[in-house]
Design a protein around this motif. Sequence first.
Motif, mmCIF file in Angstrom:
data_model
loop_
_atom_site.group_PDB
_atom_site.id
_atom_site.type_symbol
_atom_site.label_atom_id
_atom_site.label_comp_id
_atom_site.label_asym_id
_atom_site.label_seq_id
_atom_site.Cartn_x
_atom_site.Cartn_y
_atom_site.Cartn_z
ATOM 1 N N PHE A 145 46.317 -48.197 -16.470
ATOM 2 C CA PHE A 145 46.263 -47.113 -15.496
ATOM 3 C C PHE A 145 46.552 -45.749 -16.100
ATOM 4 C CE2 PHE A 145 46.603 -50.758 -12.635
ATOM 5 C CZ PHE A 145 45.551 -50.473 -11.790
ATOM 6 N N LYS A 146 47.241 -45.710 -17.253
ATOM 7 C CA LYS A 146 47.482 -44.434 -17.947
ATOM 8 C C LYS A 146 46.173 -43.826 -18.403
ATOM 9 C CE LYS A 146 51.998 -44.753 -20.128
ATOM 10 N NZ LYS A 146 52.663 -44.944 -21.427
ATOM 11 N N PHE A 196 41.676 -52.835 -1.716
ATOM 12 C CA PHE A 196 43.045 -52.336 -1.573
ATOM 13 C C PHE A 196 43.350 -51.335 -2.683
ATOM 14 C CE2 PHE A 196 45.266 -56.027 0.908
ATOM 15 C CZ PHE A 196 44.579 -55.664 2.043
ATOM 16 N N GLY A 197 42.957 -51.671 -3.924
ATOM 17 C CA GLY A 197 43.190 -50.775 -5.050
ATOM 18 C C GLY A 197 42.502 -49.432 -4.869
ATOM 19 N N LEU A 198 41.254 -49.471 -4.412
ATOM 20 C CA LEU A 198 40.520 -48.220 -4.176
ATOM 21 C C LEU A 198 41.186 -47.392 -3.078
ATOM 22 C CD1 LEU A 198 36.824 -49.464 -4.406
ATOM 23 C CD2 LEU A 198 38.081 -48.090 -6.091
ATOM 24 N N ARG A 199 41.613 -48.067 -2.018
ATOM 25 C CA ARG A 199 42.281 -47.358 -0.917
ATOM 26 C C ARG A 199 43.581 -46.704 -1.387
ATOM 27 N NH1 ARG A 199 44.190 -50.647 4.250
ATOM 28 N NH2 ARG A 199 45.755 -51.288 2.764
ATOM 29 N N MET A 200 44.228 -47.322 -2.378
ATOM 30 C CA MET A 200 45.459 -46.755 -2.925
ATOM 31 C C MET A 200 45.181 -45.572 -3.851
ATOM 32 S SD MET A 200 48.048 -49.863 -3.818
ATOM 33 C CE MET A 200 46.999 -51.261 -4.129
ATOM 34 N N GLY A 201 43.909 -45.356 -4.180
ATOM 35 C CA GLY A 201 43.573 -44.244 -5.051
ATOM 36 C C GLY A 201 43.465 -44.619 -6.513
ATOM 37 N N LEU A 202 43.433 -45.912 -6.803
ATOM 38 C CA LEU A 202 43.264 -46.368 -8.177
ATOM 39 C C LEU A 202 41.783 -46.346 -8.523
ATOM 40 C CD1 LEU A 202 45.731 -49.386 -7.994
ATOM 41 C CD2 LEU A 202 46.210 -47.051 -8.760
ATOM 42 N N THR A 203 41.466 -46.153 -9.792
ATOM 43 C CA THR A 203 40.067 -46.059 -10.174
ATOM 44 C C THR A 203 39.401 -47.425 -10.241
ATOM 45 O OG1 THR A 203 40.444 -46.187 -12.562
ATOM 46 C CG2 THR A 203 40.518 -43.988 -11.545
ATOM 47 N N HIS A 204 38.127 -47.404 -9.968
ATOM 48 C CA HIS A 204 37.300 -48.609 -10.020
ATOM 49 C C HIS A 204 37.409 -49.269 -11.404
ATOM 50 C CE1 HIS A 204 33.777 -51.125 -9.212
ATOM 51 N NE2 HIS A 204 33.278 -50.716 -10.362
ATOM 52 N N GLU A 205 37.344 -48.449 -12.449
ATOM 53 C CA GLU A 205 37.394 -48.960 -13.819
ATOM 54 C C GLU A 205 38.723 -49.635 -14.123
ATOM 55 O OE1 GLU A 205 36.636 -45.682 -13.086
ATOM 56 O OE2 GLU A 205 34.472 -45.956 -13.198
ATOM 57 N N ASN A 261 39.002 -52.996 -12.221
ATOM 58 C CA ASN A 261 38.176 -54.019 -12.872
ATOM 59 C C ASN A 261 38.785 -54.481 -14.183
ATOM 60 O OD1 ASN A 261 36.274 -54.154 -10.862
ATOM 61 N ND2 ASN A 261 34.888 -52.695 -11.835
ATOM 62 N N ARG A 262 39.353 -53.561 -14.936
ATOM 63 C CA ARG A 262 39.973 -53.924 -16.217
ATOM 64 C C ARG A 262 41.135 -54.883 -15.991
ATOM 65 N NH1 ARG A 262 40.073 -54.423 -21.208
ATOM 66 N NH2 ARG A 262 41.439 -53.307 -22.625
ATOM 67 N N VAL A 263 41.977 -54.600 -15.022
ATOM 68 C CA VAL A 263 43.105 -55.494 -14.711
ATOM 69 C C VAL A 263 42.582 -56.874 -14.297
ATOM 70 C CG1 VAL A 263 45.019 -55.939 -13.113
ATOM 71 C CG2 VAL A 263 44.700 -53.647 -14.077
ATOM 72 N N LEU A 264 41.598 -56.893 -13.416
ATOM 73 C CA LEU A 264 41.079 -58.173 -12.917
ATOM 74 C C LEU A 264 40.370 -58.957 -14.018
ATOM 75 C CD1 LEU A 264 39.830 -57.043 -9.391
ATOM 76 C CD2 LEU A 264 41.997 -58.145 -9.999
ATOM 77 N N LYS A 306 36.405 -63.734 -2.232
ATOM 78 C CA LYS A 306 36.886 -62.954 -1.090
ATOM 79 C C LYS A 306 38.181 -62.211 -1.450
ATOM 80 C CE LYS A 306 37.652 -63.661 3.867
ATOM 81 N NZ LYS A 306 37.733 -64.657 4.946
ATOM 82 N N GLN A 307 39.071 -62.898 -2.170
ATOM 83 C CA GLN A 307 40.315 -62.261 -2.603
ATOM 84 C C GLN A 307 40.036 -61.135 -3.598
ATOM 85 O OE1 GLN A 307 42.263 -65.865 -4.005
ATOM 86 N NE2 GLN A 307 43.969 -65.445 -2.611
ATOM 87 N N LEU A 308 39.113 -61.382 -4.527
ATOM 88 C CA LEU A 308 38.779 -60.350 -5.515
ATOM 89 C C LEU A 308 38.221 -59.103 -4.838
ATOM 90 C CD1 LEU A 308 37.237 -62.493 -8.395
ATOM 91 C CD2 LEU A 308 39.391 -61.216 -8.449
ATOM 92 N N ALA A 309 37.354 -59.301 -3.859
ATOM 93 C CA ALA A 309 36.788 -58.164 -3.133
ATOM 94 C C ALA A 309 37.884 -57.425 -2.371
ATOM 95 C CB ALA A 309 35.701 -58.635 -2.177
ATOM 96 N N LYS A 310 38.777 -58.165 -1.744
ATOM 97 C CA LYS A 310 39.834 -57.546 -0.946
ATOM 98 C C LYS A 310 40.825 -56.778 -1.819
ATOM 99 C CE LYS A 310 42.254 -58.596 3.278
ATOM 100 N NZ LYS A 310 42.534 -59.617 4.275
ATOM 101 N N ILE A 311 41.210 -57.363 -2.969
ATOM 102 C CA ILE A 311 42.167 -56.669 -3.842
ATOM 103 C C ILE A 311 41.516 -55.423 -4.440
ATOM 104 C CG2 ILE A 311 41.737 -57.868 -6.033
ATOM 105 C CD1 ILE A 311 44.837 -57.943 -6.350
ATOM 106 N N HIS A 312 40.242 -55.507 -4.715
ATOM 107 C CA HIS A 312 39.527 -54.340 -5.235
ATOM 108 C C HIS A 312 39.526 -53.219 -4.191
ATOM 109 C CE1 HIS A 312 36.270 -51.952 -6.973
ATOM 110 N NE2 HIS A 312 36.618 -52.526 -8.102
#
Length: 133
Positions: free
Chosen positions: A128-129, A93-102, A105-108, A85-91
């Motif tokens: 992220f670079k 949040f990241g997408l909503r912030m405009g971070l890429t899916h890739e 996932n790499r960070v996680l 549940k936390q993994l889904a939520k942080i993912h």
Amino acid sequence: MINRAEKLSLLSEMIAFAQTDENIKIIEYNFLFSIAKQLDISKEDFEYLFRHPVTYVHLKTHSERIVQFHRLVLLMNLDHKVSSKQLAKIHNFGLRMGLTHESINRVLDLMDSFPNKIVPPDFLIDIFKVQYN
């Protein structure tokens, strides 16, 4: 520098994330309060956010969003128990912030290879670079 509305939004988002597991653990509360102090948010305003979340404010710069995502990753790993549940939520949040899916996932995926699952900031920045090159 971020303004007060953005600071309150950051904290509110982090509180909502910490509440994914229903109860906020003392270690999570202390971490959140330390972030509030860094952002010059009073204890009263901090406590108010638990009862009255504020509307999400999109951070303007990419670096601010990376820092916020890093805070969320640190918060998620404080108790050394990461739920799906936390993994889904942080993912999300990241997408909503405009971070890429890739990048998310790499960070996680990488966090498991570091002590205490703490991804060092330089690794995080490098991940992220890549999305801008």
